[in-house]
Design a protein around this motif. Sequence first.
Motif, PDB file in Angstrom:
ATOM      1  N   ALA A  56      36.992  44.117  48.547  1.00 34.31           N
ATOM      2  CA  ALA A  56      37.001  43.111  47.487  1.00 34.31           C
ATOM      3  C   ALA A  56      37.404  41.764  48.079  1.00 34.31           C
ATOM      4  O   ALA A  56      38.171  41.706  49.047  1.00 34.31           O
ATOM      5  CB  ALA A  56      37.952  43.509  46.360  1.00 34.31           C
ATOM      6  N   PRO A  57      36.933  40.645  47.488  1.00 33.91           N
ATOM      7  CA  PRO A  57      37.206  39.313  48.051  1.00 33.91           C
ATOM      8  C   PRO A  57      38.556  38.749  47.619  1.00 33.91           C
ATOM      9  O   PRO A  57      38.645  37.623  47.114  1.00 33.91           O
ATOM     10  CB  PRO A  57      36.051  38.476  47.494  1.00 33.91           C
ATOM     11  CG  PRO A  57      35.780  39.093  46.164  1.00 33.91           C
ATOM     12  CD  PRO A  57      36.002  40.565  46.342  1.00 33.91           C
ATOM     13  N   TYR A  58      39.603  39.517  47.831  1.00 37.79           N
ATOM     14  CA  TYR A  58      40.946  39.097  47.431  1.00 37.79           C
ATOM     15  C   TYR A  58      41.919  39.361  48.566  1.00 37.79           C
ATOM     16  O   TYR A  58      41.632  40.102  49.519  1.00 37.79           O
ATOM     17  CB  TYR A  58      41.401  39.829  46.167  1.00 37.79           C
ATOM     18  CG  TYR A  58      40.428  39.710  45.017  1.00 37.79           C
ATOM     19  CD1 TYR A  58      40.270  38.505  44.340  1.00 37.79           C
ATOM     20  CD2 TYR A  58      39.654  40.801  44.621  1.00 37.79           C
ATOM     21  CE1 TYR A  58      39.360  38.395  43.289  1.00 37.79           C
ATOM     22  CE2 TYR A  58      38.752  40.697  43.576  1.00 37.79           C
ATOM     23  CZ  TYR A  58      38.607  39.495  42.919  1.00 37.79           C
ATOM     24  OH  TYR A  58      37.706  39.380  41.897  1.00 37.79           O
ATOM     25  N   GLN A  59      43.098  38.750  48.435  1.00 35.12           N
ATOM     26  CA  GLN A  59      44.169  38.950  49.395  1.00 35.12           C
ATOM     27  C   GLN A  59      45.479  39.167  48.636  1.00 35.12           C
ATOM     28  O   GLN A  59      45.618  38.755  47.480  1.00 35.12           O
ATOM     29  CB  GLN A  59      44.295  37.731  50.316  1.00 35.12           C
ATOM     30  CG  GLN A  59      43.019  37.394  51.073  1.00 35.12           C
ATOM     31  CD  GLN A  59      43.181  36.142  51.913  1.00 35.12           C
ATOM     32  OE1 GLN A  59      43.670  36.188  53.033  1.00 35.12           O
ATOM     33  NE2 GLN A  59      42.760  34.997  51.367  1.00 35.12           N
ATOM     34  N   LEU A  60      46.429  39.807  49.316  1.00 36.44           N
ATOM     35  CA  LEU A  60      47.726  40.095  48.709  1.00 36.44           C
ATOM     36  C   LEU A  60      48.841  39.527  49.567  1.00 36.44           C
ATOM     37  O   LEU A  60      48.751  39.490  50.797  1.00 36.44           O
ATOM     38  CB  LEU A  60      47.933  41.608  48.579  1.00 36.44           C
ATOM     39  CG  LEU A  60      46.887  42.406  47.800  1.00 36.44           C
ATOM     40  CD1 LEU A  60      47.151  43.890  47.956  1.00 36.44           C
ATOM     41  CD2 LEU A  60      46.889  42.004  46.332  1.00 36.44           C
ATOM     42  N   THR A  61      49.909  39.120  48.896  1.00 31.95           N
ATOM     43  CA  THR A  61      51.124  38.743  49.596  1.00 31.95           C
ATOM     44  C   THR A  61      52.300  38.955  48.651  1.00 31.95           C
ATOM     45  O   THR A  61      52.123  39.151  47.442  1.00 31.95           O
ATOM     46  CB  THR A  61      51.067  37.282  50.092  1.00 31.95           C
ATOM     47  OG1 THR A  61      52.188  37.027  50.946  1.00 31.95           O
ATOM     48  CG2 THR A  61      51.087  36.300  48.929  1.00 31.95           C
ATOM     49  N   SER A  62      53.502  38.935  49.194  1.00 32.78           N
ATOM     50  CA  SER A  62      54.695  39.119  48.370  1.00 32.78           C
ATOM     51  C   SER A  62      55.833  38.291  48.949  1.00 32.78           C
ATOM     52  O   SER A  62      55.793  37.866  50.113  1.00 32.78           O
ATOM     53  CB  SER A  62      55.102  40.606  48.314  1.00 32.78           C
ATOM     54  OG  SER A  62      55.456  41.073  49.609  1.00 32.78           O
ATOM     55  N   GLY A  63      56.843  38.068  48.120  1.00 33.97           N
ATOM     56  CA  GLY A  63      58.006  37.309  48.556  1.00 33.97           C
ATOM     57  C   GLY A  63      59.204  37.628  47.687  1.00 33.97           C
ATOM     58  O   GLY A  63      59.061  38.166  46.586  1.00 33.97           O
TER      59      GLY A  63
END
Length: 265
Positions: A56-63
């Motif tokens: 899928a054309p998405y990205q993930l990140t967290s903080g």
Amino acid sequence: MKKFRKWIPLFLFLGLLPALLTGCNPESGTSYEIIYPSGLSRGPCDWEDVVPVEGAPYQLTSGKSENFEKNRSYDLWVLDENGEMLYEYPELGHSVVRGEAGNQENTVWVSCELWNTPHHSGYLNGCLEESTLLLLDMETGDILFQAEVGENECYITSKETRCYFYKPGEPESEKLFGLLKTPAKSAELYYRDTGDWAEPHTVYTFDYVDEPNMDGSGVEDRAKFYLSENQIRVAWTSYESVGNQCWEYLEKKVYEIPLAESAGE
């Protein structure tokens, strides 16, 4: 009596020593690597802040969230392929996140994982403390499904409504000075269905508890989970010298496990 009391701390320490030794050692142990059909992989040395979503054309990140000091929580962000934020999910993330496209159009499965591995990015056997699994609608940002996942239940992939997990086995244990014995339990691959989450369904029981018999010639053992549409291929590998100062992960034992079809298929 006073002489006896000074030895009590030592006795308590010796009593706890077996449990301490069998706990997670962040410096060593068998590692995991999950390898998606595209070739994208996630393992113990992947430290990227932004992680692509498989298929899928998405990205993930967290903080760290605003309340991190109170509850150790993380915020989860979903980004588009250009890195622009699409959706934010406060206090739903963990330090390790990964995702893959869902079977429903424009949906994404996201696994947010808390690993007790300060010297690795995660993915060490026996060191997964907890996870949150989410199914997200990428058109609206709605959470279509959410579940908390238990200790050492490592999320592998999803197919339709079934979410597949790997869990290492448990060695034989004794209590009450050997009067009560619990037999060893083998490692398993199983699924939980979103319509009946509490009940795990075994797909495959492995012929080992912690890992299969390896010849001990390598410096690291790694279980590689190769994902395809209808199969999970579990390859136990050993990192060994192959000459000319080159090292490779050599396959020692392989399990090819077909994924069960759901009732709606």
